[in-house]
Design a protein around this motif. Structure first.
Motif, PDB file in Angstrom:
ATOM      1  N   PHE A  45       0.786  -1.175  -0.174  1.00 37.40           N
ATOM      2  CA  PHE A  45      -0.053   0.049  -0.088  1.00 37.40           C
ATOM      3  C   PHE A  45       0.729   1.264   0.105  1.00 37.40           C
ATOM      4  O   PHE A  45       1.669   1.364   0.633  1.00 37.40           O
ATOM      5  N   PRO A  46       0.532   2.200  -0.918  1.00 38.57           N
ATOM      6  CA  PRO A  46       1.382   3.391  -1.025  1.00 38.57           C
ATOM      7  C   PRO A  46       1.201   4.023   0.508  1.00 38.57           C
ATOM      8  O   PRO A  46       0.017   4.290   1.063  1.00 38.57           O
ATOM      9  N   ALA A  47       2.203   4.667   0.985  1.00 40.56           N
ATOM     10  CA  ALA A  47       2.230   5.241   2.358  1.00 40.56           C
ATOM     11  C   ALA A  47       1.219   6.296   2.420  1.00 40.56           C
ATOM     12  O   ALA A  47       0.479   6.653   3.424  1.00 40.56           O
ATOM     13  N   GLU A  48       0.854   7.059   1.423  1.00 40.60           N
ATOM     14  CA  GLU A  48       0.026   8.237   1.488  1.00 40.60           C
ATOM     15  C   GLU A  48      -1.585   7.577   1.511  1.00 40.60           C
ATOM     16  O   GLU A  48      -2.482   8.438   1.736  1.00 40.60           O
ATOM     17  N   THR A  49      -1.666   6.285   1.526  1.00 45.91           N
ATOM     18  CA  THR A  49      -3.107   5.808   1.429  1.00 45.91           C
ATOM     19  C   THR A  49      -3.507   5.789   2.867  1.00 45.91           C
ATOM     20  O   THR A  49      -4.883   5.301   3.122  1.00 45.91           O
ATOM     21  N   HIS A  50      -2.785   5.755   3.826  1.00 49.17           N
ATOM     22  CA  HIS A  50      -3.288   5.860   5.300  1.00 49.17           C
ATOM     23  C   HIS A  50      -2.455   6.596   6.201  1.00 49.17           C
ATOM     24  O   HIS A  50      -1.015   6.871   5.740  1.00 49.17           O
ATOM     25  N   LYS A  51      -2.731   6.710   7.393  1.00 45.06           N
ATOM     26  CA  LYS A  51      -1.695   7.352   8.205  1.00 45.06           C
ATOM     27  C   LYS A  51      -0.372   6.547   8.554  1.00 45.06           C
ATOM     28  O   LYS A  51      -0.448   5.402   8.563  1.00 45.06           O
ATOM     29  N   PRO A  52       0.621   7.244   8.950  1.00 48.88           N
ATOM     30  CA  PRO A  52       2.035   6.761   9.084  1.00 48.88           C
ATOM     31  C   PRO A  52       1.861   5.661  10.246  1.00 48.88           C
ATOM     32  O   PRO A  52       1.120   5.783  11.088  1.00 48.88           O
ATOM     33  N   ILE A  53       2.589   4.339   9.928  1.00 49.75           N
ATOM     34  CA  ILE A  53       2.433   3.364  10.963  1.00 49.75           C
ATOM     35  C   ILE A  53       3.522   3.304  11.841  1.00 49.75           C
ATOM     36  O   ILE A  53       4.632   3.332  11.716  1.00 49.75           O
ATOM     37  N   HIS A  54       3.271   4.164  12.959  1.00 50.27           N
ATOM     38  CA  HIS A  54       4.338   4.345  14.031  1.00 50.27           C
ATOM     39  C   HIS A  54       3.968   3.537  15.373  1.00 50.27           C
ATOM     40  O   HIS A  54       2.896   3.335  15.879  1.00 50.27           O
ATOM     41  N   TYR A  55       5.318   2.764  15.763  1.00 48.11           N
ATOM     42  CA  TYR A  55       4.989   2.056  17.036  1.00 48.11           C
ATOM     43  C   TYR A  55       5.537   3.074  17.950  1.00 48.11           C
ATOM     44  O   TYR A  55       6.756   3.481  17.951  1.00 48.11           O
ATOM     45  N   VAL A  56       4.618   3.377  19.228  1.00 46.47           N
ATOM     46  CA  VAL A  56       4.836   4.346  20.328  1.00 46.47           C
ATOM     47  C   VAL A  56       5.032   3.659  21.433  1.00 46.47           C
ATOM     48  O   VAL A  56       4.180   3.165  21.764  1.00 46.47           O
ATOM     49  N   ALA A  57       6.204   4.067  21.972  1.00 49.18           N
ATOM     50  CA  ALA A  57       6.489   3.401  23.389  1.00 49.18           C
ATOM     51  C   ALA A  57       6.238   4.562  24.560  1.00 49.18           C
ATOM     52  O   ALA A  57       6.656   5.610  24.098  1.00 49.18           O
ATOM     53  N   GLY A  58       5.915   4.292  25.707  1.00 48.05           N
ATOM     54  CA  GLY A  58       5.978   5.327  26.798  1.00 48.05           C
ATOM     55  C   GLY A  58       5.971   4.488  28.087  1.00 48.05           C
ATOM     56  O   GLY A  58       5.429   3.415  28.122  1.00 48.05           O
ATOM     57  N   VAL A  59       6.371   5.068  29.174  1.00 47.29           N
ATOM     58  CA  VAL A  59       6.241   4.747  30.507  1.00 47.29           C
ATOM     59  C   VAL A  59       4.975   4.625  31.106  1.00 47.29           C
ATOM     60  O   VAL A  59       4.248   5.781  30.967  1.00 47.29           O
ATOM     61  N   VAL A  60       4.330   3.720  31.708  1.00 44.54           N
ATOM     62  CA  VAL A  60       3.085   3.901  32.392  1.00 44.54           C
ATOM     63  C   VAL A  60       3.298   4.024  33.764  1.00 44.54           C
ATOM     64  O   VAL A  60       3.927   3.723  34.496  1.00 44.54           O
TER      65      VAL A  60
END
Length: 243
Positions: free
Chosen positions: A194-209
């Motif tokens: 799928f062209p990147a512009e067809t959907h939101k960027p796929i980002h893996y977000v890490a954070g502290v709970v």
């Protein structure tokens, strides 16, 4: 004497200092293999034990909201990280993108159908309402103008790894999965990237709970060169490419 020893052992195990030796990570199922390897490497440097709970991002976020005692949350999209941050459960200044991905249509067949394979039979995809891979997939199909045509062929799963397994077993003709998933299943082929512009960027977000100090150190490690090399070996985009 033995009784006293057992009491001391129990007190040590119940103490806060002992509890800090374990880092509990709630992480998106699509990163399982890479994170397990990264976790083993991190254990050699931290003197701690890294324990993972893998599931759909939406499931994990709701568990944390319900009080699950996680130290780190790794989301397969920004939206569920936002959801926890708004609730005050994700430490804002620790939140960071640790990897990226692309979306593909995969199948065991070697034909050159492109996205037209979705018209030919039932295909797998993650739940498009709450699971990131499914949300990205539906958005991409809507952008291409074919969602209404093919959605009756879609079989929704609880996470992208379940969708991948159904394609691999031959239960379904094809499926929408992450590009990184194909690293694990060499007998599957990508029919369409799928062209990147067809959907939101796929980002893996890490954070502290919460206020977990052990979580802070692990999130920092995920951005480091050693972890980034492992992510890329498993088919993920480096964090630097998501900026």
């Amino acid at each position: 004497m033995m009784f006293r020893f057992l009491i001391l052992l129990f007190l040590c195990m119940a103490s806060p200092s002992f509890a800090k030796d374990r880092v509990l990570v709630f992480a998106a199922a699509s990163q399982r293999d890479a994170l397990v390897e990264i976790g083993k490497l991190y254990e050699t440097t931290c003197g701690c034990s890294v324990v993972f709970s893998f599931a759909a991002t939406s499931t994990l976020a709701r568990q944390i909201d319900a009080g699950a005692d996680a130290d780190v949350f790794i989301s397969a999209n920004e939206a569920w990280a936002d959801w926890l941050e708004i609730r005050g459960l994700l430490k804002t200044d620790t939140r960071t993108v640790v990897a990226g991905n692309r979306l593909v249509i995969a199948s065991a067949a070697k034909t050159k159908d492109g996205f037209n394979i979705l018209h030919k039979g039932r295909f797998a995809m993650a739940d498009p309402v709450s699971v990131p891979a499914g949300i990205y997939g539906r958005e991409a199909l809507e952008t291409l103008g074919i969602w209404r045509e093919v959605r009756s062929n879609a079989v929704f799963s609880e996470n992208v790894r379940v969708a991948l397994a159904s394609i691999r077993r031959g239960d379904l003709l094809a499926g929408i999965v992450y590009k990184s998933d194909l690293k694990l299943v060499p007998d599957l082929h990508s029919h369409f990237l799928f062209p990147a512009e067809t959907h939101k960027p796929i980002h893996y977000v890490a954070g502290v709970v919460g206020q977990s100090m052990s979580g802070v150190a692990l999130v920092s490690f995920l951005k480091g060169n050693q972890a980034q090399v492992i992510f890329q070996r498993f088919g993920f985009l480096p964090a630097s490419a998501t900026n």
